[in-house]
Design a protein around this motif. Structure first.
Motif, PDB file in Angstrom:
ATOM      1  N   CYS A  15       0.849  -1.185   0.000  1.00 44.14           N
ATOM      2  CA  CYS A  15       0.000   0.000   0.000  1.00 44.14           C
ATOM      3  C   CYS A  15       0.892   1.244   0.000  1.00 44.14           C
ATOM      4  O   CYS A  15       1.817   1.353   0.802  1.00 44.14           O
ATOM      5  N   CYS A  18       0.247   3.281   3.644  1.00 46.34           N
ATOM      6  CA  CYS A  18       0.629   2.749   4.957  1.00 46.34           C
ATOM      7  C   CYS A  18       1.713   1.689   4.872  1.00 46.34           C
ATOM      8  O   CYS A  18       2.289   1.304   5.883  1.00 46.34           O
ATOM      9  N   CYS A  30      -4.416  -0.234   0.346  1.00 46.27           N
ATOM     10  CA  CYS A  30      -5.131  -1.296   1.045  1.00 46.27           C
ATOM     11  C   CYS A  30      -6.574  -0.817   1.264  1.00 46.27           C
ATOM     12  O   CYS A  30      -6.874   0.369   1.085  1.00 46.27           O
ATOM     13  N   CYS A  33      -6.880   2.165   3.770  1.00 45.43           N
ATOM     14  CA  CYS A  33      -6.447   3.478   3.259  1.00 45.43           C
ATOM     15  C   CYS A  33      -7.399   3.978   2.165  1.00 45.43           C
ATOM     16  O   CYS A  33      -7.612   5.182   2.027  1.00 45.43           O
TER      17      CYS A  33
HETATM   18 ZN    ZN Z   1      -2.809   1.218   3.496  1.00 43.67          ZN
END
Ligand code: ZN
Length: 226
Positions: A15, A18, A30, A33
């Motif tokens: 991701c 993050c 992800c 997020c």
């Molecule tokens: Zn993420």
């Protein structure tokens, strides 16, 4: 930063925000997020801050943005990836997210998608036009066709970041023209697509170029609102 580049090199399926491993192919965020993307809650699109940007400047029917661009936000990385790190997948992915937002609004009734063009020189250097990638993502979801060469950018503009809104517009207003290969789009609702909305000068210039040439209506969608 060098260590994020290094991580991405060894573990490409992470991701972007993050750093967690991704389970879905073709995504860059992800689920968490993606869910937490700082989406502006405009409510009624007529009074959205995006719409207000163009009030008294150019007749834009409706406009919207997918997320707010805030300095220091972990989501800043998305636009950097798209514009400066050659991450074309980011453009398509974010375009699809924008397309999903548009499905629930009147902008989904537009006839064609027109990305804000880059000057040939810049497009050659970057290898792609990020606004066109976003438009392709929007098109995948909405089914609205992309006409990438309706507008051309005739002047290679250097950075405008030191200029105010009025100066920016004066600087850029003659920079676009309707392409000689342009199809007849009279009577159509045109959705202009760009990556970031800051002062709105570029989109204002594109809108006037189209309005002066065609009998059309202008709508605007950008990935982010600065
Ligand atoms: Zn993420």
């Amino acid at each position: 930063m060098w260590w994020t580049d290094l991580l991405l090199y060894f573990f490409p399926e992470l991701c972007l925000v993050c750093g967690k491993r991704l389970s879905r192919a073709g995504s860059i965020l992800c689920l968490k997020c993606e869910y937490n993307l700082p989406k502006p809650d405009f409510g009624n699109l007529d009074n959205s801050p995006v719409n207000q940007t163009f009030w008294g400047r150019v007749p834009v029917e409706k406009s919207t943005s997918l997320f707010r661009f805030e300095k220091g936000s972990p989501y800043q990385v998305l636009l950097h990836e798209l514009k400066y790190h050659g991450n074309q997948a980011a453009g398509l992915y974010l375009g699809r997210l924008l397309g999903q937002e548009l499905l629930h609004s009147s902008l989904s009734g537009c006839d064609i998608l027109v990305p804000v063009p880059l000057h040939n020189k810049r497009q050659k250097k970057r290898g792609y036009n990020q606004s066109e990638l976003i438009a392709r993502g929007v098109s995948e979801i909405t089914g609205i066709p992309v006409i990438p060469d309706l507008l051309t950018r005739t002047v290679h503009q250097t950075s405008q970041t030191s200029l105010g809104r009025y100066e920016r517009y004066q600087n850029i207003k003659g920079n676009f023209s309707v392409s000689s290969r342009a199809p007849d789009v009279n009577g159509m609702k045109i959705l202009l697509i760009d990556d970031v909305l800051t002062t709105g000068s570029t989109l204002e210039a594109c809108s006037w170029t189209l309005l002066n040439y065609f009998n059309c209506r202008i709508y605007i969608a950008t990935l982010s609102l600065a």
